[in-house]
Design an enzyme around this catalytic site. Structure first.
Site, PDB file in Angstrom:
ATOM      1  N   LYS A 106     -11.085  -4.662   5.301  1.00 45.30           N
ATOM      2  CA  LYS A 106      -9.903  -3.809   5.301  1.00 45.30           C
ATOM      3  C   LYS A 106     -10.376  -2.375   5.511  1.00 45.30           C
ATOM      4  O   LYS A 106     -11.004  -1.770   4.635  1.00 45.30           O
ATOM      5  CB  LYS A 106      -9.134  -3.925   3.977  1.00 45.30           C
ATOM      6  CG  LYS A 106      -7.900  -3.012   3.984  1.00 45.30           C
ATOM      7  CD  LYS A 106      -7.173  -2.972   2.665  1.00 45.30           C
ATOM      8  CE  LYS A 106      -6.193  -1.809   2.675  1.00 45.30           C
ATOM      9  NZ  LYS A 106      -5.586  -1.578   1.351  1.00 45.30           N
ATOM     10  N   GLY A 167       0.123   3.261  -4.396  1.00 47.14           N
ATOM     11  CA  GLY A 167       0.347   3.309  -5.844  1.00 47.14           C
ATOM     12  C   GLY A 167       1.629   3.991  -6.268  1.00 47.14           C
ATOM     13  O   GLY A 167       1.905   4.116  -7.463  1.00 47.14           O
ATOM     14  N   ALA A 193       0.781  -0.915   0.861  1.00 51.05           N
ATOM     15  CA  ALA A 193       0.907   0.299   0.045  1.00 51.05           C
ATOM     16  C   ALA A 193       2.352   0.724  -0.195  1.00 51.05           C
ATOM     17  O   ALA A 193       3.173   0.748   0.709  1.00 51.05           O
ATOM     18  CB  ALA A 193       0.148   1.472   0.643  1.00 51.05           C
ATOM     19  N   GLY A 194       2.588   1.055  -1.455  1.00 55.48           N
ATOM     20  CA  GLY A 194       3.834   1.713  -1.842  1.00 55.48           C
ATOM     21  C   GLY A 194       4.935   0.802  -2.343  1.00 55.48           C
ATOM     22  O   GLY A 194       5.904   1.278  -2.938  1.00 55.48           O
ATOM     23  N   ASN A 215      -0.726  -4.301  -4.754  1.00 57.88           N
ATOM     24  CA  ASN A 215      -1.670  -4.193  -5.863  1.00 57.88           C
ATOM     25  C   ASN A 215      -0.991  -3.571  -7.085  1.00 57.88           C
ATOM     26  O   ASN A 215      -0.619  -4.237  -8.041  1.00 57.88           O
ATOM     27  CB  ASN A 215      -2.905  -3.407  -5.455  1.00 57.88           C
ATOM     28  CG  ASN A 215      -4.041  -3.432  -6.487  1.00 57.88           C
ATOM     29  OD1 ASN A 215      -5.185  -3.144  -6.168  1.00 57.88           O
ATOM     30  ND2 ASN A 215      -3.776  -3.798  -7.733  1.00 57.88           N
TER      31      ASN A 215
END
Lengths: 263, 68
Positions: A106, A167, A193-194, A215
């Site tokens: 990644k 995050g 992301a987000g 995540n």
């Protein structure tokens, strides 16, 4: 033991990225979990077969935690997190290949330690350099069509635009950009992301995205195991809905029952 | 032999032995894979046995941590 299987075994709706095939369309990160035990339960319940992880200098004092334990035998997608330049990313990629004996990568180059949005100039440089080697590159990028097309042309196996800042849990800063990208990019598209809640994962899956990467939304939830399970369902629901095909949107009401009584 | 001074994961360290394997036996993880970079060059695990450290080498021991 969870491993990639052939597409034949996995059925018609399996996801093939590069040389690997998955039945799950949820990729999960492994950072920020409150404990290894909770990470293991959450990753198990997510149904994910591909998990991201990062590289760090080994520190004896922090060695009681070993992220590889909760991951088990899932396929690993090491990231280049923390790097700010193409040169650092290439160095990280080489270390990663030696460490994990894998060519999955990644590619993630952030703008600064404070601004975690992708630095596209450096990302494009690194992707170009690494595409001359045998890496299968999943690339974290912005939502700009030209940039994504360049990455596609370089042979990146997955293009991963951010929904919003890493995050942040904001979901989408610009959903129409993501929708537009799907209509222009034929390569595997993954929102990275987000995302904050499973309904956002459903939303992009309904738009035809191939997968999502989550995540913080799971790891930092009040109950990560419940949130992992709900993201699994959200991704599956969104994918099924995409395959089912939504009805055309109409400005007018269209009755589903007879509109006059007993006639 | 006189003591070697190297940088290990960013900290100055003095060593009695120039064998990479001695350094790794004392400082590398036992329960997970790791990679070694010396002066910016990756040393494959097959080379550990015969690798000799020299004064002022910069050694990095790198392993996996959680990440997104």
């Amino acid at each position: 033991m969870i491993q990639s299987k052939s597409s034949q075994q996995l059925g018609a709706d399996s996801l093939t990225i590069g040389t690997h095939t998955y039945s799950s369309r949820l990729i999960v990160g492994t950072g920020k979990y409150p404990s290894e035990d909770i990470a293991k339960k959450a990753i198990d319940l997510s149904g994910s077969e591909l998990v991201t992880l990062a590289l760090k200098r080994f520190n004896e004092e922090e060695s009681s935690e070993n992220i590889l334990r909760p991951i088990g035998n899932r396929k690993l997608l090491p990231n280049t997190a923390g790097v700010l330049t193409a040169n650092e990313a290439v160095r990280s990629a080489h270390i990663s290949k030696e460490l994990f004996k894998s060519n999955l990568l990644k590619l993630e180059i952030i703008s600064s330690p404070e601004n975690l949005d992708p630095n596209m100039e450096e990302t494009l440089k690194a992707a170009k350099s690494l595409s001359n080697e045998d890496f299968e590159i999943y690339v974290y990028c912005d939502r700009d069509i030209d940039n994504c097309k360049k990455l596609e042309d370089m042979g990146c196996v997955a293009i991963m635009p951010l929904g919003s800042s890493i995050g942040s849990g904001r979901g989408f800063d610009n959903l129409s950009d993501l929708e537009n990208l799907r209509s222009k990019i034929s390569q595997i598209l993954i929102v990275d992301a987000g995302l904050g809640v499973p309904s956002e994962a459903s939303k992009v899956m309904e738009m035809g995205y191939d997968a999502v990467l989550v995540n913080s939304a799971i790891a930092k939830a009040k109950d990560p195991t419940k949130m992992a399970k709900s993201f699994k369902k959200g991704v599956e629901a969104g994918r099924l809905s995409y395959l089912a095909g939504r009805i055309p949107i109409s400005d007018q009401a269209k009755a589903s029952s007879p509109v006059s009584f007993l006639k | 032999m006189s003591k070697l001074q190297i940088s290990l994961n960013g900290s100055a360290v003095k060593l009695n032995s120039d064998n990479l394997t001695d350094l790794l036996n004392n400082n590398a993880p036992k329960d997970r894979p790791f990679a070694i970079e010396i002066n910016g060059i990756i040393v494959p695990s097959s080379d550990f046995e015969n690798f000799k450290l020299t004064n002022n080498d910069t050694v990095e021991i790198i392993t996996a941590v959680g990440g997104g």
